[in-house]
Design an enzyme around this catalytic site. Sequence first.
Site, PDB file in Angstrom:
ATOM      1  N   ASP A 166       0.795  -1.169  -0.123  1.00 47.21           N
ATOM      2  CA  ASP A 166      -0.158  -0.005  -0.043  1.00 47.21           C
ATOM      3  C   ASP A 166       0.842   1.211   0.008  1.00 47.21           C
ATOM      4  OD1 ASP A 166      -1.789   1.845   0.432  1.00 47.21           O
ATOM      5  OD2 ASP A 166      -2.979   1.149   1.953  1.00 47.21           O
ATOM      6  N   CYS A 289      14.803 -12.953 -19.254  1.00 47.31           N
ATOM      7  CA  CYS A 289      14.247 -12.598 -20.681  1.00 47.31           C
ATOM      8  C   CYS A 289      15.554 -12.864 -21.333  1.00 47.31           C
ATOM      9  CB  CYS A 289      14.170 -11.035 -20.699  1.00 47.31           C
ATOM     10  SG  CYS A 289      15.409 -10.103 -20.403  1.00 47.31           S
TER      11      CYS A 289
END
Length: 481
Positions: A166, A289
């Site tokens: 949050d 990746c």
Amino acid sequence: MTVNDDSFTDWKNREEIAESMIPMIGRLHRERDVTVLLHSRSLVNKSVVSILKTHRFARQIAGAELSVTETLPFLEALTALDLGPSQIDIGMLAATYKDDDRGLSVAEFTAEAVAGALGDGRIERREPRDVVLYGFGRIGRLLARLLIEKAGSGNGLRLRAIVVRDSGGGDLVKRASLLRRDSIHGQFQGTITVDEANSTIVANGNAIRVIYSDDPTTVDYTAYGIKDAILIDNTGRWRDREGLAKHLRPGIDKVVLTAPGKGDVPNIVHGVNHDTVKPDERIISCASCTTNAIVPPLKAMADEYGVVRGHVETVHSFTNDQNLLDNYHKSDRRGRSAPLNMVITETGAASAVAKALPDLKARITGSSIRVPVPDVSIAILNLQLARETTREEVLDHLREVSLTSPLKRQIDFITAPDAVSSDFIGSRHASIVDAGATKVEGDNAILYLWYDNEFGYSCQVVRVVQHVSGVEYPTFPATAV
């Protein structure tokens, strides 16, 4: 009539045909869970121009442009069949039909080629599998886009929640805004609304609960109606089995990491070793990746020519791990301004090859340079082969691999002489072979492999998730093994 008139008339005719294809492609996807492909590229939810461009792109890999007049009959034949969930490549259907000399009609040939999706042997529709994203950064938001896109048929994978820290006031609205607009990948294709009262983002009808937590051991996902879910950790905060096991909370069945795993965590590159995942394995990694970019073409070269040794140099776009301006960083050089410098750094991709290709005995070394572009990288793979060959032979082999092999979703192939990095933003392949840059002399081959290190990698992650969740549907016509 002039040549210009002939060209314009031909274009309008092809536009009309492409328009007629859209509702057929849509009905197959929504009603039968069939994804229509063209040389491994999905045609679902594509515009008229996009369909025509995808057909035209076929000349880059097949040597000749593919016309919608050639593929339409196969699409029409598919609509007449009682198909089960599958992926069907109408480009491959058209190509293999040309080489078939049995005199079959298009309808007869199509029914035979997709026989595995018909009758008692077909796969039945499955209940959607819940997915949770832990972290909502660059990869997390792209995964969200892909999961929402693939939820169109109501089956397969269903994004139920994201877990984030949050950040205070307006957090939900700001996160929804980042999903809606992306400076590199453009606008979200659809609509997004925010239900702050229920801490929910609704994207194309998909209600995604935002769960606030900084500790995975405090979340009970069943409290949100989530069950048997696959959690994708995009934070990279935990990379070993002990750390990732913290996610195995009520409602979570498996954990997938979007970074190289450490210790005994399996590193999976879809298309290469995804079949080695054991059904009872609950924690896996999708590697990096760059590993996903180099391992498929490395396997393709090793299978055909043998590889004695190799070196990979990656020229990689900058990432969030670097600083915008010079500032302290725990790693060498990465503290220097990313958009102002080329930065020499390390890569673990070379060492990760051994995990994905354990049978490859060749020593692969690697290094990396970060450069001032925000997305798309290139890996230069320098290989000493076990036998001599020619540039033409290597290019023919890699072109064929990109078209017909089990690696066709991982390896793309381009012959455009003026291609640059931005041309590959949004590529769904793990890597793209640049034919014009390829160099071969005797037993030495140097491959230049472009890859969208954000979106292409995210596509690989989704493929792994589909596989381990049991919703990876078969592709027809079947590729040769």
